[in-house]
Design an enzyme around this catalytic site. Structure first.
Site, PDB file in Angstrom:
ATOM      1  CG  HIS B 259      48.209 -50.657  40.851  1.00  0.00           C
ATOM      2  ND1 HIS B 259      48.236 -49.301  40.974  1.00  0.00           N
ATOM      3  CD2 HIS B 259      47.211 -50.931  39.980  1.00  0.00           C
ATOM      4  CE1 HIS B 259      47.294 -48.764  40.203  1.00  0.00           C
ATOM      5  NE2 HIS B 259      46.664 -49.731  39.583  1.00  0.00           N
ATOM      6  CG  HIS B 324      39.901 -53.277  38.221  1.00  0.00           C
ATOM      7  ND1 HIS B 324      40.812 -53.329  39.248  1.00  0.00           N
ATOM      8  CD2 HIS B 324      39.536 -51.988  38.106  1.00  0.00           C
ATOM      9  CE1 HIS B 324      41.001 -52.110  39.729  1.00  0.00           C
ATOM     10  NE2 HIS B 324      40.235 -51.269  39.072  1.00  0.00           N
ATOM     11  CG  ASP B 357      42.792 -48.077  36.320  1.00  0.00           C
ATOM     12  OD1 ASP B 357      41.867 -48.508  37.028  1.00  0.00           O
ATOM     13  OD2 ASP B 357      43.788 -48.751  36.005  1.00  0.00           O
ATOM     14  CG  HIS B 416       4.296 -48.180  67.987  1.00  0.00           C
ATOM     15  ND1 HIS B 416       4.975 -48.131  69.171  1.00  0.00           N
ATOM     16  CD2 HIS B 416       5.234 -48.037  67.011  1.00  0.00           C
ATOM     17  CE1 HIS B 416       6.279 -47.978  68.923  1.00  0.00           C
ATOM     18  NE2 HIS B 416       6.450 -47.919  67.621  1.00  0.00           N
TER      19      HIS B 416
END
Lengths: 427, 427
Positions: B259, B324, B357, B416
């Site tokens: 890569h 991976h 992939d 509230h």
């Protein structure tokens, strides 16, 4: 009347949806040295800043087991029962968010699935100060426990005597959280992000805080520590039509406005008559409130908008992307189909924001500042990673291998292709 | 042998798991002015930087329909079939990630649920350059379509003649993506983040890129635009025991190493004999590769570790948290139970990373750099917000209202409480 807009055109929407910009970068000069000091000097630096910022001398950072055990006796039984009810509801709803593993056969011999695995070390920040936010501890601690996080670290500041609010300690004990550190502010975020002698470094930090805490979370996020979501002041959008009850709408707007002077409140109504009626009710109710100065200040920058057409109204509310969105209408469920952007939606006249803030079961840690366009509130998802798996049989690689070889080659990645070829050749 | 470690003690693990630090902050000086210029000057600035950085004169930013339609005729039929196979598998797996609405009655009269709603405007960045990454377009475009994103913007750089790679255009057409802009780099990220005359601003940006693109994504993220995940160089961890096939392990390590020179490769094996056999295979296979210089450089900073005890091996791999993780063992499924941190896991001798992939069905956009400890890969979840809903009936507010009143009071939030009280009083 100020802050009232009638059927504003689309060209005005972006301006009407704008939140006040807050420049956290301006705080970097204050926050960065504290982060660096705690990273370098650990507990010693944490204690130094506790003394400097919080005026408290800490000998220990960890809250003692004795203090935790004692807390239960300091909390009123009625409040304990209320917390238990909230816990049950939050737990029931969040349990439903657990993902079941589905094994998918994408091609004969190729099976893919994903598995949710808890983030091992997580840090919960619970602000202290005037209001002990034990509800936030429920909202963060319960999904963390359901996810199965191994190591739940909690930081909350003590008072100047070194004591942590007993309701917070009681709630922590109820959730089985034991690693409680009585520290707050930037030094707490730094300690959880980088670890110290006493505190394990975590992979993700959750929880609200003041502007310094928010800036610190953003800064450690840049260094690789995950955070729950970017933060901004709390906010409420309400849609009200003629079936809404103005006194209820007013009470809901005030409940948001009391949070802080920077709270955002926005009412979109189907007629001016509704806005008039709601404003009248606000004036009546405001005077009764202990935090009326805060609420009044927040209301000053609130917006009241008439949208006679309900499609326009919801298109506008989608542009606003409210953290909380109340649909005050007997027709709420149907109208909610028009909502694309919101953190949490409250349907009808009997679903006030308070219900979700504490006890309906949904999470109250939600995206503000328009982030609801892209971010979700906290859920069990926030405490897990979803790991994917694939398992190919020999037949599986025979079936998809040639496609992979072609695609890898087309991307110029010969070694990717070869990882397939070397296997297929031997089959 | 260099880079080989035998049963390293825990005190060495953090150092062995360290990735090379890359200082994106150092790029801010280059990236920030481009972001600001595109924000201020729109298309004109985008074209200026395309000329400056990419040496291309662009008259139009949008890829014409004619160019998209022509692309199909330029792609070989076999490659089209391969892409179709991959698309089918990715679609099947990602369809299973759609969440079904479950209405949960947490208390009688209180119903809570959550609904996944697509992020309306999303931006996909597909790098150009030497390798046309059409596989990344599949991985981002398919879940975006399944989620139902209204407006999918895609940016990918053209060559110096202003042409976009036809395989990328063909893939986009196959996915029904029409808003394709032939721009790359920082100017593309800026255009998607801020919008220009031609390009709609998006709420979330996806996709890989070089260091400038990565820095630009981080910078726009600080301004409130969501991004898929923080990025770093791609990486592979492999666990191999005596049932692994060394030639396959070598091929997988090389597929990651090709890569880029910064790719990370890590092998954990149960014996030195396995490492010797894998290294021998690497030497044989490396010479056959067109990108052998890149792969060889990446292998230089790879690590080969013997862990005789499989529990230690997986504890170490959990510390590494690989993007991976291949478990090269006949016992892979059982061993995978030990994995806590990883992006995607490949089980057994016939599940190479290449399969995932491209075509097994799982997503290949995954957390690198140890982020797998807290982040998940891209999925349909990445393209939606999960909005929560609650609907209380009159009985519902009677049932939980008193608990909310007590809790709100204990937190010092009277308004509230009042939002509940005002309703209950009238029931």
């Amino acid at each position: 009347m100020e802050n009232v807009f009638v059927n504003p055109g689309k060209e005005q929407w972006i301006a009407l949806c704008k939140r006040p910009a807050f420049d956290y970068a301006a705080l970097e000069g204050i926050v960065l040295p504290v982060l660096a000091d705690v990273k370098a000097n650990g507990d010693e630096a944490v204690k130094k800043y506790a003394a400097q910022f919080d005026k408290v001398v800490l000998t220990e950072l960890l809250v003692s087991e004795a203090a935790i055990n004692e807390a239960a006796s300091l909390v009123h039984d009625d409040l304990k029962k209320a917390i238990q009810l909230a816990k049950n509801n939050i737990q029931l709803f969040h349990e439903s968010q657990k993902e079941v593993i589905q094994k998918i056969s994408t091609t004969d011999g190729v099976i893919c699935w994903r598995k949710s695995v808890a983030i091992q070390n997580v840090g919960l920040y619970i602000p202290g100060g005037t209001a002990p936010l034990f509800s936030t501890l429920l909202m963060l601690g319960i999904p963390a426990q359901i996810a199965g996080c191994n190591n739940i670290i909690m930081c909350t500041p003590s008072n100047s005597d070194g004591q942590v609010n007993p309701v917070i300690l009681y709630t922590a004990q109820l959730l089985g959280i034991k690693n409680i550190y009585k520290i707050g502010g930037v030094q707490a975020i730094a300690a959880m992000a980088h670890g110290t002698e006493s505190i394990v470094a975590v992979s993700k930090i959750f929880g609200p805080g003041n502007q310094y805490v928010t800036a610190a979370k953003q800064l450690v996020n840049r260094e690789g520590v995950a955070i729950d979501m970017p933060a901004g002041p709390s906010e409420l959008g309400v849609y009200a039509d003629e079936t809404a009850i103005p006194a209820y709408v007013a009470a809901d707007l005030l409940s948001q406005a009391e949070h802080g002077t920077d709270s955002q409140v926005l009412l979109v109504a189907s007629s001016m008559a509704i806005i008039d009626a709601v404003k009248e009710q606000i004036n009546i109710q405001l005077n009764e409130l202990p935090r009326k100065e805060i609420a009044a200040a927040a209301l000053k920058h609130s917006r009241f908008i008439v949208m006679e057409n309900s499609t326009d109204a919801f298109n506008f509310l989608n542009e606003y992307a409210a953290e909380h969105l109340i649909i005050a209408s007997e027709n709420a469920l149907e109208l909610s189909e028009k909502v694309i952007n919101a953190g949490s939606i409250f349907l009808g006249n009997y679903s006030p924001e308070s219900a979700g803030d504490y006890a309906s079961g949904t999470n109250h840690t939600l995206p503000t500042n328009g982030y609801a366009k892209a971010y979700s509130g906290v859920s069990v998802d926030s405490f897990v990673k979803k790991i994917t798996f694939q398992q190919l049989s020999k037949q599986g690689i025979i079936n998809i291998g040639p496609a992979v070889e072609l695609m890898a080659e087309a991307e110029g990645l010969q070694a990717h292709k070869n990882a397939i070829t070397i296997r297929i050749k031997q089959l």
